[in-house]
Scaffold this motif. Structure first.
Motif, PDB file in Angstrom:
ATOM      1  N   PRO A 261     -74.653  74.600  -9.002  1.00  0.00           N
ATOM      2  CA  PRO A 261     -74.401  73.234  -8.276  1.00  0.00           C
ATOM      3  C   PRO A 261     -72.952  72.663  -8.831  1.00  0.00           C
ATOM      4  N   ALA A 262     -72.819  72.711  -9.951  1.00  0.00           N
ATOM      5  CA  ALA A 262     -71.646  72.330 -10.707  1.00  0.00           C
ATOM      6  C   ALA A 262     -70.470  73.294 -10.316  1.00  0.00           C
ATOM      7  N   LEU A 263     -70.685  74.577 -10.124  1.00  0.00           N
ATOM      8  CA  LEU A 263     -69.668  75.603  -9.948  1.00  0.00           C
ATOM      9  C   LEU A 263     -69.266  75.401  -8.545  1.00  0.00           C
ATOM     10  N   THR A 274     -66.504  72.651 -16.130  1.00  0.00           N
ATOM     11  CA  THR A 274     -67.704  72.686 -16.844  1.00  0.00           C
ATOM     12  C   THR A 274     -67.495  73.605 -18.089  1.00  0.00           C
ATOM     13  N   ILE A 275     -68.420  73.613 -19.028  1.00  0.00           N
ATOM     14  CA  ILE A 275     -68.515  74.338 -20.146  1.00  0.00           C
ATOM     15  C   ILE A 275     -69.440  75.877 -19.750  1.00  0.00           C
ATOM     16  N   TYR A 276     -68.876  76.767 -19.896  1.00  0.00           N
ATOM     17  CA  TYR A 276     -69.654  78.041 -19.888  1.00  0.00           C
ATOM     18  C   TYR A 276     -70.306  78.611 -21.367  1.00  0.00           C
ATOM     19  N   LYS A 277     -71.512  78.312 -21.388  1.00  0.00           N
ATOM     20  CA  LYS A 277     -72.131  78.965 -22.677  1.00  0.00           C
ATOM     21  C   LYS A 277     -72.710  80.340 -22.145  1.00  0.00           C
ATOM     22  N   GLN A 278     -72.572  81.351 -22.904  1.00  0.00           N
ATOM     23  CA  GLN A 278     -72.969  82.554 -22.472  1.00  0.00           C
ATOM     24  C   GLN A 278     -74.351  82.774 -22.890  1.00  0.00           C
ATOM     25  N   VAL A 279     -75.259  82.568 -21.926  1.00  0.00           N
ATOM     26  CA  VAL A 279     -76.996  82.453 -22.427  1.00  0.00           C
ATOM     27  C   VAL A 279     -77.463  83.857 -22.591  1.00  0.00           C
ATOM     28  N   ARG A 280     -76.891  84.897 -22.137  1.00  0.00           N
ATOM     29  CA  ARG A 280     -77.233  86.218 -22.513  1.00  0.00           C
ATOM     30  C   ARG A 280     -77.413  86.284 -23.890  1.00  0.00           C
ATOM     31  N   PRO A 281     -76.239  86.433 -24.494  1.00  0.00           N
ATOM     32  CA  PRO A 281     -76.224  86.746 -26.162  1.00  0.00           C
ATOM     33  C   PRO A 281     -77.043  85.905 -26.882  1.00  0.00           C
ATOM     34  N   GLU A 282     -77.188  84.366 -26.317  1.00  0.00           N
ATOM     35  CA  GLU A 282     -77.954  83.626 -27.311  1.00  0.00           C
ATOM     36  C   GLU A 282     -79.760  83.888 -26.906  1.00  0.00           C
ATOM     37  N   ALA A 283     -79.815  84.127 -25.879  1.00  0.00           N
ATOM     38  CA  ALA A 283     -81.227  84.473 -25.462  1.00  0.00           C
ATOM     39  C   ALA A 283     -81.825  85.894 -25.902  1.00  0.00           C
ATOM     40  N   GLU A 331     -63.208  83.068 -11.417  1.00  0.00           N
ATOM     41  CA  GLU A 331     -63.417  84.368 -11.145  1.00  0.00           C
ATOM     42  C   GLU A 331     -63.384  85.109 -12.388  1.00  0.00           C
ATOM     43  N   ASP A 332     -62.695  84.850 -13.449  1.00  0.00           N
ATOM     44  CA  ASP A 332     -62.421  85.626 -14.486  1.00  0.00           C
ATOM     45  C   ASP A 332     -63.493  85.159 -15.719  1.00  0.00           C
ATOM     46  N   THR A 333     -64.465  84.296 -15.466  1.00  0.00           N
ATOM     47  CA  THR A 333     -65.608  83.907 -16.052  1.00  0.00           C
ATOM     48  C   THR A 333     -67.099  84.130 -15.953  1.00  0.00           C
ATOM     49  N   VAL A 334     -67.443  83.059 -15.076  1.00  0.00           N
ATOM     50  CA  VAL A 334     -68.854  83.208 -14.775  1.00  0.00           C
ATOM     51  C   VAL A 334     -69.090  84.035 -13.540  1.00  0.00           C
ATOM     52  N   ILE A 335     -68.103  84.514 -12.790  1.00  0.00           N
ATOM     53  CA  ILE A 335     -68.217  85.273 -11.668  1.00  0.00           C
ATOM     54  C   ILE A 335     -68.101  86.740 -12.349  1.00  0.00           C
ATOM     55  N   ARG A 336     -67.156  86.747 -13.159  1.00  0.00           N
ATOM     56  CA  ARG A 336     -66.817  88.116 -13.704  1.00  0.00           C
ATOM     57  C   ARG A 336     -68.179  88.837 -14.689  1.00  0.00           C
ATOM     58  N   ASP A 337     -68.691  87.908 -15.320  1.00  0.00           N
ATOM     59  CA  ASP A 337     -70.004  88.079 -16.053  1.00  0.00           C
ATOM     60  C   ASP A 337     -71.199  88.114 -15.260  1.00  0.00           C
ATOM     61  N   GLY A 338     -71.323  87.894 -14.039  1.00  0.00           N
ATOM     62  CA  GLY A 338     -72.426  88.045 -13.494  1.00  0.00           C
ATOM     63  C   GLY A 338     -73.353  86.939 -13.341  1.00  0.00           C
ATOM     64  N   VAL A 339     -72.818  85.865 -14.097  1.00  0.00           N
ATOM     65  CA  VAL A 339     -73.797  84.730 -14.187  1.00  0.00           C
ATOM     66  C   VAL A 339     -74.038  83.955 -12.867  1.00  0.00           C
ATOM     67  N   ALA A 340     -72.872  83.701 -11.941  1.00  0.00           N
ATOM     68  CA  ALA A 340     -72.708  83.283 -10.897  1.00  0.00           C
ATOM     69  C   ALA A 340     -72.091  84.108  -9.793  1.00  0.00           C
ATOM     70  N   PRO A 341     -72.648  84.975  -8.991  1.00  0.00           N
ATOM     71  CA  PRO A 341     -71.619  85.971  -8.307  1.00  0.00           C
ATOM     72  C   PRO A 341     -70.829  85.113  -7.291  1.00  0.00           C
ATOM     73  N   ALA A 342     -70.039  85.464  -6.550  1.00  0.00           N
ATOM     74  CA  ALA A 342     -69.149  84.692  -5.572  1.00  0.00           C
ATOM     75  C   ALA A 342     -69.885  84.596  -4.394  1.00  0.00           C
ATOM     76  N   ASN A 343     -70.954  85.362  -4.171  1.00  0.00           N
ATOM     77  CA  ASN A 343     -71.566  85.029  -2.700  1.00  0.00           C
ATOM     78  C   ASN A 343     -72.782  84.073  -3.064  1.00  0.00           C
ATOM     79  N   GLY A 358     -59.331  82.238  -3.346  1.00  0.00           N
ATOM     80  CA  GLY A 358     -59.083  83.616  -3.704  1.00  0.00           C
ATOM     81  C   GLY A 358     -60.827  84.037  -4.002  1.00  0.00           C
ATOM     82  N   LEU A 359     -61.802  83.565  -3.642  1.00  0.00           N
ATOM     83  CA  LEU A 359     -63.120  83.749  -4.197  1.00  0.00           C
ATOM     84  C   LEU A 359     -63.727  84.411  -2.828  1.00  0.00           C
TER      85      LEU A 359
END
Length: 360
Positions: A261-263, A274-283, A331-343, A358-359
């Motif tokens: 919702p924030a994105l 917002t601040i992107y904390k990469q959950v995957r490496p933490e988890a 596009e170069d952060t959360v979308i690239r990492d697959g956390v929140a795809p553009a669709n 451009g998304l």
């Protein structure tokens, strides 16, 4: 020895062997269940990340590390007493390693200490629980607060020195909240004109953040502030609703966690960053530490740093970095990492706004 006696002795030996094997098999099963069960206790289910990311990633990583391991998952629904019962039930069940994200870090001290005395290893996850924890996996939370402060200054630009800021801080029971607040103050103090209002929001409640923001708008007036610091995205959503209801636009508003919702609010302009904390490496790191602890192996390479709580110093720790996300670098952060795809972000209602960014 006659045939009859031979058959009697043979049968008796077979029965004895079968009984012994059955007993060993049961013992192994019970022991295996006790030794290989790992507990995961998450604090609440309002934030999207816990159910959609943390739980799923930890479970997936454990399944690849250990075919014999089972994950005992519980969610406390933001209730400390519920989490206490969940924790104690896992200990009673014989779980030897528990990944704990505490609802109330201070309240958890007595449970953690009691568990440690029974040989249970507790991994403090995301929030540093008090007590005799074996390891801590999270982020450098003061740095996250500093990033939030820097993002506000960047958004205000040349107007920063004259800007008045509202601060909606995290829950007073969350040990991370003071670190976020301190980091933000370290950057904002002396760089903006004034912090005109500041409040800690119990339970990180979006509804309470909306209420506080509405009160600020009434007390300060629509032109009485230029930016809103929100410690997380959930509360930023509440603040955004209050701003919208008052007809206020172009107010710098930031959060944390890069929730969907924030994105989407970034796309519409209702939220600035917002601040992107990469959950995957933490988890995944928490899962790997849990696996090593349950097998009695060293965790030094996975937790090379140390952290101190009010009750224990020198806790083996792994602290990850984070980054600012705006509509320009989404596009170069959360979308690239697959956390929140553009669709996911670009719903039908947001199609035009996404296209302009451009998304696709």
């Amino acid at each position: 020895m006659n045939a009859t006696l031979r058959r009697i002795l043979t049968g008796a030996m077979a029965l004895s062997l079968a009984a012994t094997m059955a007993a060993c098999g049961n013992e192994d099963d019970d022991s295996g269940a006790e030794q290989e069960a790992i507990g995961l206790l998450l604090p609440e289910n309002k934030a999207v990340r816990y159910e959609e990311f943390d739980r799923r990633i930890i479970s997936s990583r454990l399944s690849t590390l250990c075919l014999e391991c089972t994950l005992e998952y519980r969610n406390a629904g933001a209730q400390t007493d519920i989490q206490k019962r969940q924790f104690e039930a896992l200990v009673k069940k014989g779980v030897k390693v528990i990944i704990l994200d505490p609802v109330d870090a201070q309240a958890a001290r007595s449970w953690v200490d009691a568990a440690a005395r029974k040989g249970v290893k507790v991994i403090a996850y995301d929030r540093l629980a008090e007590g005799d924890v074996a390891a801590y996996v999270s982020y450098d939370n003061e740095k996250i607060g500093q990033l939030q402060g820097k993002a506000i200054l960047a958004a205000l630009g040349s107007q920063a020195a004259a800007a008045d800021v509202v601060m909606l801080n995290g829950s007073p029971t969350d040990p991370n909240a003071p670190s976020f607040k301190k980091g933000a103050h370290d950057v904002l103090d002396g760089k903006v004109h004034k912090i005109v209002y500041e409040a800690d929001i119990p339970g990180w409640a979006a509804a309470e953040a909306k209420k506080k923001m509405t009160e600020v708008i009434k007390s300060q007036g629509p032109a009485g502030f230029d930016a809103v610091y929100s410690a997380n995205d959930g509360m930023a959503g509440g603040a955004a609703e209050a701003l919208k209801s008052a007809g206020l636009k172009n107010v710098t508003l930031g959060g944390q966690d890069a929730e969907l919702p924030a994105l989407q609010r970034l796309v519409t302009g209702a939220q600035t960053f917002t601040i992107y904390k990469q959950v995957r490496p933490e988890a995944e790191t928490a899962a790997e530490i849990a696996f090593r602890l349950i097998r009695g192996k060293s965790i030094k390479s996975l937790a090379p740093a140390t952290a101190d709580s009010k009750s224990k110093t020198g806790i083996p720790a792994r602290l990850f970095d984070a980054q600012i996300v705006t509509k320009e670098n989404m596009e170069d952060t959360v979308i690239r990492d697959g956390v929140a795809p553009a669709n996911w972000i670009c719903t039908k209602e947001l199609a035009a706004a996404c296209k302009s960014l451009g998304l696709n």
